[in-house]
Design an enzyme around this catalytic site. Structure first.
Site, PDB file in Angstrom:
ATOM      1  N   ARG A 221       3.036   0.468  -5.717  1.00  0.00           N
ATOM      2  CA  ARG A 221       2.815  -0.620  -3.954  1.00  0.00           C
ATOM      3  C   ARG A 221       1.284  -0.856  -4.388  1.00  0.00           C
ATOM      4  NH1 ARG A 221       6.656   1.950  -0.941  1.00  0.00           N
ATOM      5  NH2 ARG A 221       5.933   0.837   0.777  1.00  0.00           N
TER       6      ARG A 221
ATOM      7  N   LYS B 143       9.359 -13.671 -14.869  1.00  0.00           N
ATOM      8  CA  LYS B 143       9.153 -13.170 -15.643  1.00  0.00           C
ATOM      9  C   LYS B 143       7.469 -13.641 -16.127  1.00  0.00           C
ATOM     10  CE  LYS B 143      10.234 -10.710 -13.809  1.00  0.00           C
ATOM     11  NZ  LYS B 143      11.602  -9.950 -13.068  1.00  0.00           N
TER      12      LYS B 143
ATOM     13  N   CYS C 257       0.597  -1.406  -0.215  1.00  0.00           N
ATOM     14  CA  CYS C 257      -0.603  -0.098   0.489  1.00  0.00           C
ATOM     15  C   CYS C 257       0.986   1.283   0.173  1.00  0.00           C
ATOM     16  CB  CYS C 257      -1.112  -0.438   0.847  1.00  0.00           C
ATOM     17  SG  CYS C 257      -1.690  -1.412   1.428  1.00  0.00           S
TER      18      CYS C 257
ATOM     19  N   GLU D 295       4.465 -13.964 -13.912  1.00  0.00           N
ATOM     20  CA  GLU D 295       3.909 -12.909 -13.080  1.00  0.00           C
ATOM     21  C   GLU D 295       3.468 -12.122 -14.044  1.00  0.00           C
ATOM     22  OE1 GLU D 295       7.098 -10.209 -11.900  1.00  0.00           O
ATOM     23  OE2 GLU D 295       8.464 -10.441 -12.922  1.00  0.00           O
TER      24      GLU D 295
ATOM     25  N   HIS E  18      15.958 -36.465 -12.852  1.00  0.00           N
ATOM     26  CA  HIS E  18      15.654 -36.675 -11.300  1.00  0.00           C
ATOM     27  C   HIS E  18      14.104 -35.966 -11.448  1.00  0.00           C
ATOM     28  CE1 HIS E  18      19.478 -37.574 -10.870  1.00  0.00           C
ATOM     29  NE2 HIS E  18      19.807 -36.436 -11.758  1.00  0.00           N
TER      30      HIS E  18
ATOM     31  N   ASN F  46       0.041   1.928   5.389  1.00  0.00           N
ATOM     32  CA  ASN F  46       0.446   0.329   4.859  1.00  0.00           C
ATOM     33  C   ASN F  46       1.349   0.037   6.240  1.00  0.00           C
ATOM     34  OD1 ASN F  46       1.886  -0.915   3.315  1.00  0.00           O
ATOM     35  ND2 ASN F  46       4.002   0.982   3.076  1.00  0.00           N
ATOM     36  N   GLY F  47       0.796  -1.465   6.311  1.00  0.00           N
ATOM     37  CA  GLY F  47       1.784  -2.687   7.098  1.00  0.00           C
ATOM     38  C   GLY F  47       0.700  -3.507   7.626  1.00  0.00           C
TER      39      GLY F  47
ATOM     40  N   LYS G 261       4.833  -3.395  -7.010  1.00  0.00           N
ATOM     41  CA  LYS G 261       6.277  -3.149  -7.400  1.00  0.00           C
ATOM     42  C   LYS G 261       7.042  -3.624  -5.898  1.00  0.00           C
ATOM     43  CE  LYS G 261       9.533  -2.200  -9.817  1.00  0.00           C
ATOM     44  NZ  LYS G 261      10.045  -3.459 -10.388  1.00  0.00           N
TER      45      LYS G 261
ATOM     46  N   GLU H 100      14.815 -16.792 -13.131  1.00  0.00           N
ATOM     47  CA  GLU H 100      14.109 -15.040 -13.841  1.00  0.00           C
ATOM     48  C   GLU H 100      13.405 -15.405 -14.995  1.00  0.00           C
ATOM     49  OE1 GLU H 100      14.268 -12.703 -11.903  1.00  0.00           O
ATOM     50  OE2 GLU H 100      13.645 -11.059 -13.229  1.00  0.00           O
TER      51      GLU H 100
ATOM     52  N   TRP I 134      -2.478  -2.414  -1.484  1.00  0.00           N
ATOM     53  CA  TRP I 134      -2.807  -4.075  -1.761  1.00  0.00           C
ATOM     54  C   TRP I 134      -3.188  -4.943  -0.702  1.00  0.00           C
ATOM     55  CZ3 TRP I 134       0.268  -8.023   0.252  1.00  0.00           C
ATOM     56  CH2 TRP I 134       0.968  -9.352  -1.118  1.00  0.00           C
TER      57      TRP I 134
HETATM   58  C1  F6R Z   1       9.394  -9.435  -9.986  1.00  0.00           C
HETATM   59  C2  F6R Z   1       9.939  -8.528  -8.834  1.00  0.00           C
HETATM   60  C3  F6R Z   1       9.730  -9.453  -7.733  1.00  0.00           C
HETATM   61  C4  F6R Z   1      11.121  -8.412  -6.617  1.00  0.00           C
HETATM   62  C5  F6R Z   1      11.073  -9.104  -5.137  1.00  0.00           C
HETATM   63  C6  F6R Z   1      11.792  -8.054  -4.449  1.00  0.00           C
HETATM   64  O1  F6R Z   1      10.187  -9.162 -10.788  1.00  0.00           O
HETATM   65  O2  F6R Z   1      10.120  -7.655  -9.493  1.00  0.00           O
HETATM   66  O3  F6R Z   1      10.232 -10.570  -7.482  1.00  0.00           O
HETATM   67  O4  F6R Z   1      12.089  -9.065  -7.164  1.00  0.00           O
HETATM   68  O5  F6R Z   1       9.721  -8.134  -4.334  1.00  0.00           O
HETATM   69  O6  F6R Z   1      12.102  -6.276  -4.777  1.00  0.00           O
HETATM   70  P1  F6R Z   1      13.351  -6.052  -4.226  1.00  0.00           P
HETATM   71  O7  F6R Z   1      14.259  -6.030  -4.773  1.00  0.00           O
HETATM   72  O8  F6R Z   1      12.101  -4.045  -4.451  1.00  0.00           O
HETATM   73  O9  F6R Z   1      13.298  -5.815  -2.676  1.00  0.00           O
END
Ligand code: F6R
Length: 613
Positions: free
Chosen positions: A27, A490, A2, A493, A509, A100-101, A608, A486, A74
């Site tokens: 957020r 991608k 949030c 998500e 395995h 937020n929290g 984010k 990774e 969020w």
């Molecule tokens: C995936 C992504 C997340 C962040 C994770 C950590 O695309 O962005 O997996 O990498 O939430 O976030 P940070 O790097 O901001 O600590």
């Protein structure tokens, strides 16, 4: 997670709050709301969905008022709907709160208040807090500040809150513990926000309250900060970091695509002032200033989450290969509760794009309490993690808006490489020829990335043929194994297609049982020491009729002849492959998600910045 924002001053609060929410939307974006305070009334506007939905729904309303608080959500407690959207009002409607929290003991407090006859409107933990505050005012005759102090002494959990009082329209109150909060100081006015982005452009003076501090923001009166025991706290006024603010899409259909395209320039920015092109050497100020501490470390522990954790897996290989020091990589969320064996001979590297990830922050605090030295690798300047570490290096890739991390990943990998190279030189653990050839190859990466980006159109076309898939497997070995993880992250998500990353040799395995004609398998099969092994792994998948898409080195003939589709990247050193190979995988995920009509920049259920554990 949030985002919260607030304003009190002489201007119209609504446009400032809405703009602030837009800047904080990374957020969370399940619902949004604003409370405007006027003498004798608090008007609340809420909408499910994004800030733009809130704006539309309030377009014909009276939006006047020079003080207010706002929130973009969020969901943690209670589904995302208008009732659960913030701001929440106290029972009498006198107080409004945004939060937020997570209030962890909210159900105990709620039951107690319910026994007193209080009826709750929402299912959020936040509403319990504002009810408790008003309860303390009414039953114990406290003023608002005293009630907030008393309530916050009682709650367990994390909070950044802003409160408005209908009966005192000249004051807002804001407080924090373990969730980020910034106060902007203007001319007779104050701004409140979860990070500096909503404040940038209005004032360049900000204060970051510490845990369990409360900011009293009274119109036209200097800032006062007190703690939960009502002792006045000193505060440092700092400048707003540079390059903060809203970025545009600059002609790209999505931020994610723009950020993928920015990567060559980001790597240049990342190296600027750190790589001496004429000498072919690397200097990070954090390494220079802490050379003794870093070079005598018995062990490095990398803590991070998600994409940053994947970068950490590559960083481990750099540090172990070049610096001959043992490295562990931990999920911050596991590390923080693991009672790790750690002491002052350890260096903990915390990697975080946002610099606000709650688990990473908690991992840092734990490591610090046991004497470890903390090195941060962050993108957001002045973020909580950047401030909590002993030293560190920013990745300097600029604001990353798309929820799926792209340029931050390659920026993190680049900084980890610079760190390992610099430290290897200090420790004398790398042969000079290997050191210089790695620096030289790194300098060539931006141009090679530009080359890779030229395959965008082809990847877009290829992506159309994959929209049928419900599952994907990504395989790599060595430096490419974390890139496979990774790539899978991608895809899942943003396209919501289930995808798994594996070390290629692990297939036999168990997971190879999944292979049939429907299963796309993405191989990272560049020309390196693992090439022959990967070729065998490709054959194993083809023998079971899997559909192979291989990322190969330009000019490759052998794997190209076996794979169903290939994407090529220019040749580079094996340790630098991740910087190039990531790009076609990002583009693949992006285009598949676009073909499937998904909200690429703001995928469902995500945010984010993950400021809850
Ligand atoms: C995936 C992504 C997340 C962040 C994770 C950590 O695309 O962005 O997996 O990498 O939430 O976030 P940070 O790097 O901001 O600590």
């Amino acid at each position: 997670m949030c985002g919260i924002t607030g304003y009190i001053g002489t201007r119209d609060a609504w446009p400032i709050l809405i703009e602030g929410l837009k800047r904080l939307e990374y957020r969370g974006y399940d619902s949004a709301g604003v409370a405007l305070v006027k003498k004798g009334a608090i008007s609340v506007y809420k909408a499910k969905g994004k800030v733009a939905d809130l704006e539309n729904s309030a377009a014909d309303k009276d939006l006047s008022g020079t003080a207010g608080i706002a929130h973009t959500r969020w969901a943690t407690h209670g589904e995302p709907n208008t009732v659960n959207a913030h701001p929440h009002l106290s029972p009498s409607g006198r107080l409004a709160i945004v939060h937020n929290g997570i209030i962890e003991n909210y159900s105990t407090i709620k039951s107690r208040l319910q026994e007193e006859g209080y009826v709750f409107r929402s299912t959020t933990d936040t509403e319990v807090l504002v009810y408790l505050i008003e309860y303390l005012m009414q039953k114990q005759g406290k003023n608002l500040l005293e009630a907030v102090q008393s309530a916050l002494r009682e709650v367990i959990g994390a909070y950044a809150i802003a409160l408005a009082d209908r009966d005192d329209p000249d004051m807002l109150i804001a407080a924090r513990k373990s969730s980020p909060l910034v106060i902007g100081i203007g001319d007779g006015e104050f701004y409140v926000a979860s990070d500096v982005s909503p404040i940038a452009g209005y004032t360049d003076r900000v204060v970051y309250p510490e845990d369990e501090e409360i900011a009293v923001l009274r119109r036209g009166v200097p800032l006062k900060i007190v703690n939960l025991m009502n002792e006045e706290c000193s505060h440092e006024v700092r400048p707003v970091p540079e390059n903060i603010g809203l970025t545009g899409k600059e002609g790209f259909p999505h931020f994610m695509l723009k950020e993928i395209y920015e990567q060559p320039d980001c790597i240049v920015d990342c190296m600027r002032g750190r790589v001496d092109t004429s000498l072919g050497t690397v200097r990070l100020s954090a390494v220079t200033e802490n050379a003794e501490r870093l070079s005598t470390a018995k062990r490095f522990i990398i803590v991070a989450c998600g994409t940053s954790w994947h970068a950490g897996l590559i960083g481990k290989q750099y540090l172990e290969t070049f610096c001959r020091v043992p490295v562990e990589v931990a999920y911050a969320s596991e590390f923080r509760y693991s009672n790790p064996v750690i002491d002052d001979s350890d260096v903990v590297i915390a990697i975080s794009q946002s610099g606000e990830t709650a688990d990473t922050l908690a991992a840092i605090e734990l490591a610090k309490s046991r004497g470890a030295f903390i090195y941060g690798i962050c993108n957001v300047v002045g973020s909580s993690i950047a401030r909590a570490t002993d030293t560190g290096s920013y990745i300097h890739v600029g604001p990353e808006v798309g929820v799926a991390s792209t340029k931050a990943f390659t920026g993190q990998v680049a900084v980890l490489l610079l760190l390992a190279l610099n430290l290897a030189e200090v420790k004398g653990t790398m042969k000079p020829e290997a050191y210089h050839s790695t620096v030289k190859a790194l300098l060539e990466i931006p141009d090679k990335m530009r080359e890779v980006l030229k395959s965008d159109k082809g990847i877009a076309e290829l992506s159309r043929t994959f929209t049928y898939a419900h599952n994907f497997i990504y395989l790599g070995r060595g430096f490419s194994y974390p890139v496979a993880l990774e790539g899978a992250l991608k895809l899942k998500e943003i396209s919501y297609i289930h995808a798994e990353g594996y070390p290629a040799a692990e297939m036999k395995h168990g997971p190879i049982a999944l292979i049939d004609t429907e299963m796309p398998v993405v191989f990272i099969a560049t020309k390196n020491t693992m090439y022959e092994k990967i070729l065998s792994n490709v054959q194993e998948i083809k023998a079971r009729k899997g559909r192979v898409l291989a990322v190969v080195t330009s000019g490759d003939k052998v794997i190209s002849a076996v794979a169903d589709n290939v994407l090529d990247v220019p040749e580079t050193l094996e340790c630098l492959d991740p910087l190039l190979v990531s790009i076609p995988l990002q583009l693949l995920a992006y285009h598949i998600a676009v073909c499937k009509g998904k909200d690429v920049d703001r995928p469902r259920n995500l945010a984010k910045s993950v400021t809850v554990e």
